[in-house]
Each structure stands twice: as C-alpha cells, then as structure tokens.
Design a protein around this motif. Structure first.
Motif, PDB file in Angstrom:
ATOM      1  N   HIS A  54       0.843  -1.190   0.000  1.00  0.00           N
ATOM      2  CA  HIS A  54       0.000   0.000   0.000  1.00  0.00           C
ATOM      3  C   HIS A  54       0.878   1.239   0.000  1.00  0.00           C
ATOM      4  O   HIS A  54       1.777   1.379   0.838  1.00  0.00           O
ATOM      5  N   GLU A  55       0.627   2.156  -0.910  1.00  0.00           N
ATOM      6  CA  GLU A  55       1.403   3.383  -0.999  1.00  0.00           C
ATOM      7  C   GLU A  55       0.996   4.341   0.111  1.00  0.00           C
ATOM      8  O   GLU A  55      -0.109   4.867   0.132  1.00  0.00           O
ATOM      9  N   GLY A  56       1.900   4.568   1.060  1.00  0.00           N
ATOM     10  CA  GLY A  56       1.617   5.466   2.172  1.00  0.00           C
ATOM     11  C   GLY A  56       0.942   4.758   3.341  1.00  0.00           C
ATOM     12  O   GLY A  56       0.464   3.619   3.234  1.00  0.00           O
ATOM     13  N   CYS A  57       0.920   5.456   4.488  1.00  0.00           N
ATOM     14  CA  CYS A  57       0.243   4.925   5.670  1.00  0.00           C
ATOM     15  C   CYS A  57      -1.267   4.874   5.451  1.00  0.00           C
ATOM     16  O   CYS A  57      -1.830   5.688   4.721  1.00  0.00           O
ATOM     17  N   VAL A  58      -1.899   3.916   6.088  1.00  0.00           N
ATOM     18  CA  VAL A  58      -3.354   3.758   5.972  1.00  0.00           C
ATOM     19  C   VAL A  58      -4.014   4.489   7.139  1.00  0.00           C
ATOM     20  O   VAL A  58      -3.888   4.090   8.296  1.00  0.00           O
ATOM     21  N   ASN A  59      -4.720   5.573   6.824  1.00  0.00           N
ATOM     22  CA  ASN A  59      -5.420   6.345   7.852  1.00  0.00           C
ATOM     23  C   ASN A  59      -6.709   5.677   8.318  1.00  0.00           C
ATOM     24  O   ASN A  59      -7.064   5.727   9.492  1.00  0.00           O
ATOM     25  N   ARG A  60      -7.424   5.073   7.390  1.00  0.00           N
ATOM     26  CA  ARG A  60      -8.705   4.430   7.706  1.00  0.00           C
ATOM     27  C   ARG A  60      -8.972   3.359   6.666  1.00  0.00           C
ATOM     28  O   ARG A  60      -8.622   3.517   5.496  1.00  0.00           O
ATOM     29  N   ILE A  61      -9.591   2.265   7.093  1.00  0.00           N
ATOM     30  CA  ILE A  61      -9.904   1.175   6.183  1.00  0.00           C
ATOM     31  C   ILE A  61     -11.263   0.595   6.556  1.00  0.00           C
ATOM     32  O   ILE A  61     -11.583   0.460   7.744  1.00  0.00           O
ATOM     33  N   ARG A  62     -12.078   0.305   5.537  1.00  0.00           N
ATOM     34  CA  ARG A  62     -13.420  -0.228   5.772  1.00  0.00           C
ATOM     35  C   ARG A  62     -13.771  -1.287   4.715  1.00  0.00           C
ATOM     36  O   ARG A  62     -13.522  -1.092   3.520  1.00  0.00           O
ATOM     37  N   ALA A  63     -14.365  -2.397   5.179  1.00  0.00           N
ATOM     38  CA  ALA A  63     -14.848  -3.453   4.294  1.00  0.00           C
ATOM     39  C   ALA A  63     -16.348  -3.280   4.082  1.00  0.00           C
ATOM     40  O   ALA A  63     -17.079  -2.934   5.012  1.00  0.00           O
TER      41      ALA A  63
END
Length: 463
Positions: free
Chosen positions: A149-158
């Motif tokens: 993943h390019e860059g840090c993940v601030n938020r993720i939702r399925a």
C-alpha cells in the motif's frame, strides 16, 4: 485492571510495635485501578484479572495499525460456541511510506470460557472455578496475507454486503478500493501460518480528487457499493457504483469549516448521512440536497473525532470528542438549520484524553431489541463499555453484596452505566464489535491488537 505487589518484600509496612515482626509480608487485597485517579507506588504493578473475561487474546501483524475492520464471513450469523474464527483487514503505519501494506488476516482457534454473571447456588462458584482451572488456554492461530500500500493507511473499511471489497484512505491523499477475494479465499482454505511476503496488487479504483489526506470513510449499509469519503480540507465526496467501477461526483458536500473526521450513513434512509468535524459540529445531510447540511448540531466544546449511528434505534447518534467527552443525541429533536441544539440522551466526562473510537453494539440476527450498549476507546489507554439503560439501584447493590458474601471492592463514584474497563494497550486507536459473535470486541493500538469478550456482557439471544 487490579493493582498488586510486584515484589512484596519491597513493600512498605506500617505495623505498630507488638503487632508483628518487621519482616512479615503484608497481605494486601487486590484493588480496582482508576486511571487518572490512582498512582502506582513503589513495587506495585498492574495485573489483568482473567476472571473478568470470557476470552482475551493479544496479537500483532508487524507495523502498528491505526485502523482495521472486521470482515463478515459465512461461518454463521450468530456464533456463541468457542473456539471462534475471525477475519479482518488492517492498514499499517510503517516507518517508511514504501513499507506500508494492508493486512488481510484470519485468527482461528480463539478460545475462551463462559461464566455466569451471578451465581445463585453456593457450591456452583467453587465448581465453576475448578472447571476453569482444568481448562488449558490454547493459543490462537494467526494467518496473514499482505498487499503493498502506498503510504500509511489512515482508515480502512470493508463493505458489509460484499466483504471482499475494501476501501482505504492513505496519507498520500488517495482513496482506493480493493478486491481481496483471492486472499480471503486462500485464508479460508489454508491452515498454514508461516511468514508471509508482501504481494503487489492494483486497486479497482484510485481516487486523487481530494485536496488533502483524510480519515472519514463509510460504506452504505443499504445501497451496496455506495461510499462516502471526507478529507482534512472539509470536503465530502459521494461514490456511486456503476458497471463494475465507481462514479465519483466532482462536486463535494461542503458544510464544515475544518477537517471532516468521521462519516456515518443512516441505517434506515439510503440518502441520509452524518459527518463530524474539527470545527466541533455534527452535520446531518441528504445526498439529494448538496447546498448545505439539513441540520448542524453543536454540543461538544472541542473537535468531534468519531460518531456512530445506532443500527436499530435509528434516532440515536453517539459522538466522541477531543476533550474526552462522549454523548448520545436523539436526532428526532434536531431542527433544520445551523447550530441547532438537541436534548442529550447521555453525556459522559469519564475519559481524560481524546476519544479515538466509538461504536454501538451491533444488532445480531437473533436480537429484536435496539442495543443500549456502546464501546468507547480513548487516548488515555482505556477501552470502556457502557449500558445506557442502567441506573444506580442501591437496594440491588446491597442484595448483590449479600449474595456474594463479600465486600465488592469497587469505587463508588463511577457512573452506573459503566459496565467494563479494559486496559493494557498503549495508544488505543480503534475498536469494532464483531457483527456475528455477540459480545466480542476487537481493538487496535500502537502495540498491537486485542480480542476481548467481557464476562459481564449479556446478549439478547433466543432460547
């Protein structure tokens, strides 16, 4: 958490002359620890009370994860028997941008025990303790797959309707949508849990229309594929699914004067959603009216970090603020217009640091009653669970103490709605209830994940 002596020999003694030898070790009863109130003395440490949990497991997937989501599975809508299996997606916060990834993982063999909250038979307490001691704690098994993943993940939702479809917010300012079907299928079919290399995969969509990074993102629970994303420049974009991709409207919703921190779709109206912001307000929107919010609520005195819409009691909206307060609004009494006030159903000042996550306990397939239970996490390293239907009953407390035949050593100034306090994680960021396993909460922090099932959480399940 309870406090106990790490090294009893180092403990200070206050024995009066003639009452015992100066070398005797004092017998100190365990005491409930109150963060922000109590201080550890020399030789003391905090210890977890395992009897407070039906299940408690800790694990990590490498780099810390600020955000994760539970992936719905086909193992059963309402699961109450141990051991459990859990699927999740999580995004990392790596030291270097290029080291980040999305982890798709399966945690199986999640063991635990069921205990009664109140025992009516005098001998059953002893029987329960002996049966617990006979059971050996079995280690959960983690299976992990990683996608670069390019860059840090601030938020993720399925997506609830299609759990293999996942949306991620990056600190690069991009929102991406992924299809993790192959990874989830591989986890379901495999029992191996060795080291996993990071694989490369192209997202279905990579949107760069936001003018800044963001944190707010939410899938519609009513319209499969409908998505909202909000950024730190106060813009909210609507995504509509079309022919295997998404049509993203170029005209954003603009109503806040500062960063949009969280978004929540209405559980009953496919066109209505709520947003919260650093400007200290909560806005209610209708997607068919883009000019401005239909209503703006001002109740918090600081940034509003997170919100959660009750799935069954659809008039109840919970919110958590940067000043450590959280409250519940009854939006039936919100009038149209800006900066309206609303009668608060509940308002709590228990936490000492910013609220980082808030979520209502989900309505399980077996339940027909709206949940009054809400979980909250804070930067004060506490995860708390509250039942807003509770009120203090002195007679009931007295009966409980008599039945237990011992003094309940708990602080008297705690709110009666406070059911449970979980500690031990550093820098708590996010929590989620498992939508298919009643009573299970998963949390992420700087030092990894916890899965917990408090022993005093009762669930409305059919006989």
């Amino acid at each position: 958490m309870v406090r106990s002596l790490k090294n009893p020999k180092k403990a200070k003694t206050n024995n009066k002359k003639g009452e015992g030898s100066s070398d005797s070790v004092p017998s100190l009863a365990a005491k409930v620890w109150q963060p922000g109130v109590d201080e550890l003395e020399e030789g003391e440490e905090l210890q977890c009370d395992p009897s407070a949990y039906n299940s408690l497991h800790a694990f990590h997937i490498g780099w810390p994860c600020m955000s994760f989501d539970v992936v719905r599975d086909s193992l059963g809508l309402v699961r109450t028997e141990f051991p459990h299996t859990v699927y999740c997606v999580a995004g990392t916060q790596a030291e270097k941008s290029s080291w980040n990834s999305i982890g798709i993982f399966k945690l199986s063999n999640v063991s635990g025990k069921m205990r009664d909250l109140v025992l009516s038979d005098e001998n059953s307490d002893m029987d329960s303790e002996s049966s617990d001691s006979d059971e050996e704690e079995v280690e959960a098994v983690l299976q992990l797959r990683k996608v670069s993943h390019e860059g840090c993940v601030n938020r993720i939702r399925a997506m609830a309707q299609n759990p293999n479809i996942v949306a991620s917010w990056a600190d690069t300012g991009h929102v991406q949508v992924w299809d993790f079907s192959s990874h989830l299928n591989a986890l379901a079919e495999s029992e191996s849990h060795g080291a996993c290399a990071v694989s490369s995969q192209s997202p279905l969509v990579k949107f760069g229309g936001h003018k800044d990074e963001g944190y707010a993102i939410d899938w519609s629970p009513l319209e499969p594929g409908r998505l909202l994303s909000g950024d730190c420049k106060n813009c909210i974009y609507l995504w509509e699914p079309t022919s295997g991709t998404w049509n993203i409207d170029s005209n954003p919703f603009i109503g806040h004067t500062a960063s949009v921190e969280d978004l929540q779709w209405s559980p009953i109206d496919p066109f209505r959603f709520a947003s919260c912001s650093v400007d200290g307000t909560i806005a209610l929107w209708d997607t068919r009216e883009r000019n401005s919010p239909s209503s703006t609520i001002k109740t918090h005195k600081a940034d509003v970090n997170v919100i959660s819409w009750n799935k069954l009691a659809s008039n109840m909206l919970a919110s958590g603020s940067d000043d450590g307060t959280f409250c519940v609004h009854d939006i039936r009494f919100v009038k149209e217009g800006r900066d309206t006030t609303v009668d608060l159903v509940a308002y709590f000042e228990y936490h000492k640091q910013p609220i980082t996550s808030i979520e209502w306990s989900p309505p399980h397939a077996a339940s027909r009653e709206a949940s009054s239970i809400v979980a909250v996490s804070s930067s004060d390293n506490q995860l708390t669970i509250w039942d807003l239907s509770l009120e203090r009953d002195e007679e009931e407390e007295a009966e409980f103490k008599a039945k237990m035949k011992e003094q309940v050593n708990a602080p008297t100034d705690l709110p009666p709605q406070l059911l449970f306090v979980h500690q031990g994680q550093k820098d708590l960021k996010e929590l989620h209830w498992h939508p298919q396993i009643p009573g299970m909460v998963i949390s992420t922090a700087a030092d990894g994940f916890n899965i917990l099932m408090p022993s005093n959480i009762e669930n409305a399940l059919p006989a």
